[in-house]
Write a protein that holds these residues in place. Structure first.
Motif, short mmCIF file in Angstrom:
data_model
loop_
_atom_site.label_atom_id
_atom_site.label_comp_id
_atom_site.label_asym_id
_atom_site.label_seq_id
_atom_site.Cartn_x
_atom_site.Cartn_y
_atom_site.Cartn_z
N SER A 191 -4.52 0.54 7.28
CA SER A 191 -3.82 -0.06 6.88
C SER A 191 -3.81 -1.92 7.57
O SER A 191 -4.75 -3.15 7.26
N ASP B 204 0.66 -0.87 0.09
CA ASP B 204 -0.43 -0.27 0.25
C ASP B 204 0.44 1.05 -0.19
O ASP B 204 1.95 1.75 0.95
N ARG C 287 -9.05 0.46 1.40
CA ARG C 287 -7.95 -0.48 1.60
C ARG C 287 -8.10 -1.56 1.35
O ARG C 287 -9.24 -2.16 1.41
#
Length: 204
Positions: free
Chosen positions: A74, A4, A100
């Motif tokens: 996340s 991410d 996410r």
């Protein structure tokens, strides 16, 4: 979460002091690892561990923090869930993970005496998953504790609740704590919860 960009990692606990303990442990680990030291920076003013390459960070927070709404985690690490009276703090965090692609929640706890706590409820669910009574492909759990019927006074059983026995936990210290609990019975539940990861149902 590792893929991410702009990842937000939060360590959440009932009290800020507890979240800070886990955060400080992370810092200590980073300081001892040359590879991590090159990639991660401590921002003391904001109490964050930052990865500038991915614009990501790790930050402690707690149930008594009023600014947890609007976060976009996340990864959430919930520490000492046996001390959490309800799922309020976890629910707030989980509600922010919708954007996410691979959000992750990690819950960590020792045992405890509050049968309504997050820790106790997740412990019961974990047992059902491990015994095959419930199927949960997105739920991984591992329990380090004594089995039903085990003698809590027998040091031979302590490895079950302390997989790092002889490394970060010493058998001699557990035996001393056990002896204190036998001598002073008001310490028994605390020993069982904190050293053997047992959930104590009182009043029965």
């Amino acid at each position: 979460p590792s893929h991410d960009k702009g990842a937000q990692v939060y360590i959440v606990a009932t009290k800020a002091d507890q979240a800070n303990i886990a955060y400080e442990n992370m810092l200590a680990f980073i300081r001892q690892n040359e590879g991590l030291k090159k990639r991660l920076i401590e921002r003391k003013s904001r109490k964050r561990i930052v990865c500038e390459q991915t614009m990501s960070y790790i930050q402690p927070t707690s149930r008594d923090t009023k600014s947890n709404d609007g976060l976009n985690p996340s990864l959430v690490i919930a520490d000492e869930c046996a001390a959490m009276k309800d799922f309020g703090a976890i629910n707030v965090m989980q509600s922010g993970t919708g954007a996410r692609t691979e959000p992750l929640l990690i819950e960590i706890t020792t045992g405890g005496e509050n049968t309504e706590s997050v820790g106790m409820k997740e412990y019961e669910v974990s047992k059902e998953v491990l015994l095959g009574k419930k199927k949960a492909d997105n739920f991984f759990t591992i329990l380090y504790t004594l089995d039903d019927g085990d003698d809590w006074k027998d040091p031979k059983n302590y490895i079950k609740a302390n997989p790092n026995l002889g490394v970060s936990v010493q058998l001699e210290s557990l035996i001393r704590a056990r002896d204190d609990a036998i001598l002073q019975p008001y310490k028994e539940n605390e020993f069982k919860a904190k050293n053997l990861n047992l959930f104590i149902v009182t009043g029965k």
